[in-house]
Motif scaffolding. Structure first.
Motif, mmCIF file in Angstrom:
data_model
loop_
_atom_site.group_PDB
_atom_site.id
_atom_site.type_symbol
_atom_site.label_atom_id
_atom_site.label_comp_id
_atom_site.label_asym_id
_atom_site.label_seq_id
_atom_site.Cartn_x
_atom_site.Cartn_y
_atom_site.Cartn_z
ATOM 1 N N VAL B 60 0.869 -1.174 0.000
ATOM 2 C CA VAL B 60 0.000 0.000 0.000
ATOM 3 C C VAL B 60 0.907 1.225 0.000
ATOM 4 O O VAL B 60 1.943 1.218 0.676
ATOM 5 N N PRO B 61 0.564 2.271 -0.749
ATOM 6 C CA PRO B 61 1.411 3.475 -0.738
ATOM 7 C C PRO B 61 1.634 4.013 0.670
ATOM 8 O O PRO B 61 0.768 3.904 1.544
ATOM 9 N N ASN B 62 2.803 4.586 0.864
ATOM 10 C CA ASN B 62 3.139 5.144 2.175
ATOM 11 C C ASN B 62 2.204 6.254 2.615
ATOM 12 O O ASN B 62 2.206 6.651 3.786
ATOM 13 N N ARG B 63 1.433 6.766 1.689
ATOM 14 C CA ARG B 63 0.473 7.830 2.025
ATOM 15 C C ARG B 63 -0.628 7.301 2.954
ATOM 16 O O ARG B 63 -1.324 8.078 3.593
ATOM 17 N N PHE B 64 -0.773 5.987 3.003
ATOM 18 C CA PHE B 64 -1.766 5.367 3.870
ATOM 19 C C PHE B 64 -1.081 4.963 5.170
ATOM 20 O O PHE B 64 -0.097 4.212 5.141
ATOM 21 N N SER B 65 -1.604 5.433 6.287
ATOM 22 C CA SER B 65 -1.006 5.066 7.569
ATOM 23 C C SER B 65 -2.102 4.707 8.562
ATOM 24 O O SER B 65 -2.936 5.541 8.926
ATOM 25 N N PRO B 66 -2.103 3.454 8.999
ATOM 26 C CA PRO B 66 -3.065 3.042 10.015
ATOM 27 C C PRO B 66 -2.529 3.392 11.398
ATOM 28 O O PRO B 66 -1.320 3.446 11.606
ATOM 29 N N LYS B 67 -3.478 3.596 12.315
ATOM 30 C CA LYS B 67 -3.073 3.849 13.700
ATOM 31 C C LYS B 67 -4.082 3.173 14.612
ATOM 32 O O LYS B 67 -5.284 3.331 14.441
ATOM 33 N N SER B 68 -3.555 2.447 15.596
ATOM 34 C CA SER B 68 -4.424 1.737 16.525
ATOM 35 C C SER B 68 -4.118 2.193 17.937
ATOM 36 O O SER B 68 -3.186 1.681 18.576
ATOM 37 N N PRO B 69 -4.885 3.125 18.465
ATOM 38 C CA PRO B 69 -4.620 3.613 19.829
ATOM 39 C C PRO B 69 -4.921 2.573 20.903
ATOM 40 O O PRO B 69 -4.319 2.601 21.977
ATOM 41 N N ASP B 70 -5.847 1.679 20.619
ATOM 42 C CA ASP B 70 -6.158 0.575 21.530
ATOM 43 C C ASP B 70 -6.821 -0.527 20.732
ATOM 44 O O ASP B 70 -7.082 -0.361 19.538
ATOM 45 N N LYS B 71 -7.110 -1.644 21.377
ATOM 46 C CA LYS B 71 -7.621 -2.814 20.659
ATOM 47 C C LYS B 71 -8.964 -2.558 19.996
ATOM 48 O O LYS B 71 -9.324 -3.230 19.040
ATOM 49 N N ALA B 72 -9.708 -1.605 20.489
ATOM 50 C CA ALA B 72 -11.056 -1.371 19.975
ATOM 51 C C ALA B 72 -11.110 -0.362 18.848
ATOM 52 O O ALA B 72 -12.177 -0.152 18.262
ATOM 53 N N HIS B 73 -10.000 0.251 18.527
ATOM 54 C CA HIS B 73 -9.995 1.314 17.525
ATOM 55 C C HIS B 73 -8.883 1.114 16.503
ATOM 56 O O HIS B 73 -7.760 0.741 16.863
ATOM 57 N N LEU B 74 -9.229 1.369 15.241
ATOM 58 C CA LEU B 74 -8.230 1.352 14.177
ATOM 59 C C LEU B 74 -8.611 2.439 13.183
ATOM 60 O O LEU B 74 -9.666 2.370 12.563
ATOM 61 N N ASN B 75 -7.755 3.443 13.082
ATOM 62 C CA ASN B 75 -8.016 4.563 12.196
ATOM 63 C C ASN B 75 -7.125 4.466 10.962
ATOM 64 O O ASN B 75 -6.052 3.841 11.004
ATOM 65 N N LEU B 76 -7.579 5.075 9.890
ATOM 66 C CA LEU B 76 -6.812 5.085 8.644
ATOM 67 C C LEU B 76 -6.629 6.519 8.200
ATOM 68 O O LEU B 76 -7.608 7.227 7.968
ATOM 69 N N HIS B 77 -5.386 6.937 8.114
ATOM 70 C CA HIS B 77 -5.079 8.291 7.683
ATOM 71 C C HIS B 77 -4.476 8.241 6.293
ATOM 72 O O HIS B 77 -3.607 7.400 6.032
ATOM 73 N N ILE B 78 -4.960 9.094 5.423
ATOM 74 C CA ILE B 78 -4.466 9.112 4.048
ATOM 75 C C ILE B 78 -3.968 10.509 3.721
ATOM 76 O O ILE B 78 -4.708 11.487 3.829
ATOM 77 N N ASN B 79 -2.700 10.596 3.339
ATOM 78 C CA ASN B 79 -2.093 11.878 2.959
ATOM 79 C C ASN B 79 -2.147 12.073 1.455
ATOM 80 O O ASN B 79 -2.159 11.107 0.680
ATOM 81 N N SER B 80 -2.165 13.322 1.049
ATOM 82 C CA SER B 80 -2.038 13.688 -0.371
ATOM 83 C C SER B 80 -2.928 12.824 -1.262
ATOM 84 O O SER B 80 -2.460 12.111 -2.153
ATOM 85 N N LEU B 81 -4.195 12.887 -1.027
ATOM 86 C CA LEU B 81 -5.147 12.029 -1.724
ATOM 87 C C LEU B 81 -5.067 12.165 -3.234
ATOM 88 O O LEU B 81 -4.875 13.266 -3.767
ATOM 89 N N GLU B 82 -5.209 11.027 -3.917
ATOM 90 C CA GLU B 82 -5.171 10.963 -5.380
ATOM 91 C C GLU B 82 -6.504 10.421 -5.882
ATOM 92 O O GLU B 82 -7.240 9.753 -5.155
ATOM 93 N N LEU B 83 -6.764 10.679 -7.166
ATOM 94 C CA LEU B 83 -8.020 10.207 -7.764
ATOM 95 C C LEU B 83 -8.175 8.697 -7.598
ATOM 96 O O LEU B 83 -9.269 8.199 -7.334
ATOM 97 N N GLY B 84 -7.078 7.967 -7.741
ATOM 98 C CA GLY B 84 -7.111 6.506 -7.660
ATOM 99 C C GLY B 84 -7.414 5.968 -6.272
ATOM 100 O O GLY B 84 -7.629 4.763 -6.113
ATOM 101 N N ASP B 85 -7.435 6.849 -5.283
ATOM 102 C CA ASP B 85 -7.773 6.401 -3.925
ATOM 103 C C ASP B 85 -9.281 6.269 -3.740
ATOM 104 O O ASP B 85 -9.736 5.728 -2.733
ATOM 105 N N SER B 86 -10.046 6.766 -4.698
ATOM 106 C CA SER B 86 -11.498 6.652 -4.614
ATOM 107 C C SER B 86 -11.896 5.179 -4.559
ATOM 108 O O SER B 86 -11.530 4.390 -5.431
ATOM 109 N N ALA B 87 -12.634 4.823 -3.521
ATOM 110 C CA ALA B 87 -13.009 3.426 -3.285
ATOM 111 C C ALA B 87 -13.894 3.399 -2.046
ATOM 112 O O ALA B 87 -14.140 4.429 -1.412
#
Lengths: 114, 113
Positions: B60-87
């Motif tokens: 996955v491109p480095n622009r995508f970075s997951p972060k899990s602050p605890d077992k119940a949460h998983l966030n997805l951060h996307i930098n510099s969004l591109e057209l191809g990220d549409s999904a």
């Protein structure tokens, strides 16, 4: 690594007719098998799963599937479909060890017509 | 009470922006996932966390970075969004090493314009 092939991208069928959605998989290790359904603009919902034991498994909404190890298949069937069964159906596998993430097939669109 | 919940459900943004998608599960599972569903409905694993530890990191491109602050949460951060990220991005959870299925959220439809 595993792979899943769903041979039919679309299956049109009339209401109350039987249907079979085909799924074949490839894996060098033992796997668990799943069928998920996705209704429009919704997430995936589990229909049924095969872990071990009887090769015929029954799921929700009247669906069933049969695991065939020699043919590496896990076909989904329903004897009589309803309009409300119109959805996308995904076959998926997960290996018993290792990375433990679902590998999905490309999906089959079941279109039930009145 | 929703088992796996994602926010937002829809996200429309311009190219180059940074955005985050949040996911929470109340099932007590120890493993969470991000899947991407493309325009042809194909679902592919992106990341997986087990007890806050990254265990799957697909190509996955480095622009995508997951972060899990605890077992119940998983966030997805996307930098510099591109057209191809549409999904549509799906969060899921399961109990690793148990014979349980993955439970999925409702999905986040990301449209990059």
């Amino acid at each position: 690594a595993q792979s899943v092939t769903q041979l039919d991208s679309q299956v049109p069928v009339f209401e109350e007719a039987p249907v079979e959605l085909r799924c074949n998989y490839s894996s060098s290790v033992s796997v668990y098998l799943f069928w998920y359904v996705q209704y429009p603009n919704q997430g995936l919902q589990l229909l049924l799963k095969y872990l071990s034991g009887s090769t015929l498994v029954k799921g929700i909404n009247g669906f069933e599937a049969e695991f065939n190890k020699s043919q590496t298949s896990f076909h989904l069937r329903k004897p009589s479909v309803h309009i409300s069964d119109t959805a996308e159906y995904f076959c998926a596998v997960i290996d018993h060890t290792g990375r433990r993430a679902l590998t999905f097939g490309s999906g089959t669109r079941l279109q039930v017509q009145p | 009470d929703t088992a796996v919940s994602q926010t937002p459900k829809y996200l429309v943004t311009q190219m180059g922006n940074d955005k985050s998608i949040k996911c929470e599960q109340n099932l007590g599972h120890d493993t969470m996932y991000w899947y991407k569903q493309d325009s042809k409905k194909f679902l592919k694993i992106m990341f997986s966390y087990n007890n806050k530890e990254l265990i799957i990191n697909e190509t996955v491109p480095n622009r995508f970075s997951p972060k899990s602050p605890d077992k119940a949460h998983l966030n997805l951060h996307i930098n510099s969004l591109e057209l191809g990220d549409s999904a549509v991005y799906f969060c899921a959870s399961s109990q690793l090493h148990k014979n349980t299925e993955a439970f999925f959220g409702q999905g986040t439809r990301l449209t990059v314009v």
